[in-house]
Design a protein around this motif. Structure first.
Motif, PDB file in Angstrom:
ATOM      1  N   ASP A  11      68.663  44.162  78.148  1.00  0.00           N
ATOM      2  CA  ASP A  11      67.560  44.662  78.967  1.00  0.00           C
ATOM      3  C   ASP A  11      66.552  45.445  78.138  1.00  0.00           C
ATOM      4  O   ASP A  11      66.898  46.387  77.433  1.00  0.00           O
ATOM      5  CB  ASP A  11      68.114  45.544  80.091  1.00  0.00           C
ATOM      6  CG  ASP A  11      68.993  44.743  81.035  1.00  0.00           C
ATOM      7  OD1 ASP A  11      68.470  43.826  81.687  1.00  0.00           O
ATOM      8  OD2 ASP A  11      70.205  45.018  81.090  1.00  0.00           O
ATOM      9  N   TYR A  16      63.168  39.106  78.955  1.00  0.00           N
ATOM     10  CA  TYR A  16      61.798  39.360  79.401  1.00  0.00           C
ATOM     11  C   TYR A  16      61.810  40.248  80.637  1.00  0.00           C
ATOM     12  O   TYR A  16      60.980  41.136  80.790  1.00  0.00           O
ATOM     13  CB  TYR A  16      61.105  38.028  79.705  1.00  0.00           C
ATOM     14  CG  TYR A  16      59.672  38.181  80.167  1.00  0.00           C
ATOM     15  CD1 TYR A  16      58.636  38.290  79.237  1.00  0.00           C
ATOM     16  CD2 TYR A  16      59.353  38.221  81.511  1.00  0.00           C
ATOM     17  CE1 TYR A  16      57.329  38.449  79.647  1.00  0.00           C
ATOM     18  CE2 TYR A  16      58.043  38.372  81.932  1.00  0.00           C
ATOM     19  CZ  TYR A  16      57.028  38.479  80.997  1.00  0.00           C
ATOM     20  OH  TYR A  16      55.731  38.635  81.406  1.00  0.00           O
ATOM     21  N   ASP A  17      62.760  40.007  81.523  1.00  0.00           N
ATOM     22  CA  ASP A  17      62.971  40.848  82.691  1.00  0.00           C
ATOM     23  C   ASP A  17      64.474  40.900  82.962  1.00  0.00           C
ATOM     24  O   ASP A  17      65.260  40.509  82.105  1.00  0.00           O
ATOM     25  CB  ASP A  17      62.177  40.348  83.903  1.00  0.00           C
ATOM     26  CG  ASP A  17      62.514  38.908  84.290  1.00  0.00           C
ATOM     27  OD1 ASP A  17      63.651  38.464  84.032  1.00  0.00           O
ATOM     28  OD2 ASP A  17      61.639  38.224  84.842  1.00  0.00           O
ATOM     29  N   SER A  18      64.875  41.364  84.139  1.00  0.00           N
ATOM     30  CA  SER A  18      66.303  41.609  84.368  1.00  0.00           C
ATOM     31  C   SER A  18      67.141  40.343  84.432  1.00  0.00           C
ATOM     32  O   SER A  18      68.366  40.407  84.335  1.00  0.00           O
ATOM     33  CB  SER A  18      66.493  42.405  85.670  1.00  0.00           C
ATOM     34  OG  SER A  18      66.011  41.670  86.780  1.00  0.00           O
ATOM     35  N   THR A  20      65.838  37.050  82.926  1.00  0.00           N
ATOM     36  CA  THR A  20      65.237  35.932  82.201  1.00  0.00           C
ATOM     37  C   THR A  20      65.107  36.194  80.702  1.00  0.00           C
ATOM     38  O   THR A  20      64.598  37.241  80.285  1.00  0.00           O
ATOM     39  CB  THR A  20      63.829  35.620  82.749  1.00  0.00           C
ATOM     40  OG1 THR A  20      63.892  35.483  84.162  1.00  0.00           O
ATOM     41  CG2 THR A  20      63.280  34.339  82.133  1.00  0.00           C
ATOM     42  N   SER A  22      63.180  34.403  77.536  1.00  0.00           N
ATOM     43  CA  SER A  22      62.085  33.445  77.407  1.00  0.00           C
ATOM     44  C   SER A  22      62.530  32.198  76.643  1.00  0.00           C
ATOM     45  O   SER A  22      63.440  32.239  75.807  1.00  0.00           O
ATOM     46  CB  SER A  22      60.880  34.076  76.703  1.00  0.00           C
ATOM     47  OG  SER A  22      61.121  34.178  75.307  1.00  0.00           O
ATOM     48  N   ASN A 255      59.508  43.485  74.204  1.00  0.00           N
ATOM     49  CA  ASN A 255      60.274  42.365  74.777  1.00  0.00           C
ATOM     50  C   ASN A 255      59.361  41.418  75.551  1.00  0.00           C
ATOM     51  O   ASN A 255      59.629  40.208  75.617  1.00  0.00           O
ATOM     52  CB  ASN A 255      61.388  42.892  75.681  1.00  0.00           C
ATOM     53  CG  ASN A 255      60.887  43.644  76.902  1.00  0.00           C
ATOM     54  OD1 ASN A 255      60.011  44.503  76.794  1.00  0.00           O
ATOM     55  ND2 ASN A 255      61.451  43.360  78.057  1.00  0.00           N
ATOM     56  N   LYS A 256      58.286  41.915  76.132  1.00  0.00           N
ATOM     57  CA  LYS A 256      57.350  41.058  76.869  1.00  0.00           C
ATOM     58  C   LYS A 256      56.551  40.154  75.928  1.00  0.00           C
ATOM     59  O   LYS A 256      55.945  39.170  76.366  1.00  0.00           O
ATOM     60  CB  LYS A 256      56.375  41.909  77.689  1.00  0.00           C
ATOM     61  CG  LYS A 256      57.032  42.832  78.697  1.00  0.00           C
ATOM     62  CD  LYS A 256      57.621  42.076  79.872  1.00  0.00           C
ATOM     63  CE  LYS A 256      58.100  43.025  80.961  1.00  0.00           C
ATOM     64  NZ  LYS A 256      58.720  42.323  82.100  1.00  0.00           N
TER      65      LYS A 256
END
Length: 273
Positions: A11, A16-18, A20, A22, A255-256
């Motif tokens: 996380d 990318y999110d909780s 997923t 990428s 992370n994004k």
């Protein structure tokens, strides 16, 4: 090229999110697996939820779950457990401060005190729709202790009472029955004594024969500090807390922005040139 051990928090780091990872990050990791390197997810999540994330990379991605209390190697799982005495201490401290402690096995979630609705909702927020988690309230500490041979770790949340959280942490620290960490200022991570993500990395280094200087670790939160120190190549995400950036040798993108993939591409391109 010599084999590397690559370990990443999930996380805020790998994901990318909780729920997923990428496509780009997955592709880069699989390229390195094709080249013979090892890749481990290292997370505070229970094994079932860690496995759901690993599946997005593929069957060769290995798992360190429960903040290092459980990990895979050569098809076998190693478990470290909180133990009955620590469970009793946790429950007494948490309940005494009006908080709920939540406990994890590989596949189940237990609690004794009913959590506030917001926290109960959080217990399900990380689970994909196709993963069924057994979330169960137990009547008392005695019932909880019957699961002491499978409970690897736990967590205490307080979204609105930092003083209660601080008091709980102080009381548990004074008893020295377990290792305490935090992935966020609103929680206390409950881990078996002398165990954390770093402990799992050290054990894996010994088992694989891959030394510290060929271990790469990525993280963003306070519970990643030990893991980063156990790696010769430590990388903080661009979104990491200041304490993590201070100990890491490198800082990559967030992370994004697929920061993990970007760092690995740069690092191994340099290694091969």
């Amino acid at each position: 090229m010599a084999q590397y051990l690559i370990v990443s928090d999930v996380d805020g780091t790998l994901a990318y999110d909780s729920t997923t990872i990428s496509t780009r990050t997955s592709q880069v990791i699989n390229q390195l697996l094709d080249a013979g390197h090892l890749f481990y997810l290292a997370t505070g999540r229970m094994y079932a939820l860690a496995a759901a994330m690993a599946d997005q990379i593929g069957p060769r991605a290995e798992i360190i779950s429960a903040n290092g209390a459980a990990y895979e190697f050569s098809g076998q799982k190693t478990h470290h457990l909180l133990g009955a005495k620590a469970l009793a201490a946790i429950e007494a401290a948490a309940a005494g401060n009006g908080l709920t402690a939540v406990y994890f096995t590989d596949m189940a979630v237990y609690y004794v005190t009913t959590p506030p609705p917001a926290i109960e909702q959080m217990l399900y927020s990380f689970a994909p729709k196709d993963v069924t988690i057994d979330v169960r309230q137990l009547p008392d500490i005695t019932a909880l202790q019957t699961h002491s041979d499978e409970i690897t770790n736990g967590i205490i949340f307080s979204l609105s009472d930092p003083e209660a959280l601080a008091n709980t942490r102080e009381q548990l620290a004074a008893q020295a029955l377990l290792h305490l960490s935090a992935s966020d200022p609103t929680n206390i991570e409950l881990i078996p004594k002398h165990v954390d993500k770093a402990n799992a990395i050290l054990e894996l280094q010994a088992k694989t024969g891959i030394p510290k200087d060929r271990t790469i670790a990525f993280g963003d939160g306070l519970n990643d500090l030990g893991m980063l120190k156990a790696a010769g190549i430590s990388v903080a995400m661009g979104n990491a807390v200041p304490e993590v950036k201070a100990v890491a040798k490198y800082v990559t993108e967030t992370n994004k922005e697929d920061g993990l993939a970007q760092f690995l591409l740069r690092f191994f391109d340099k290694e091969e040139s």
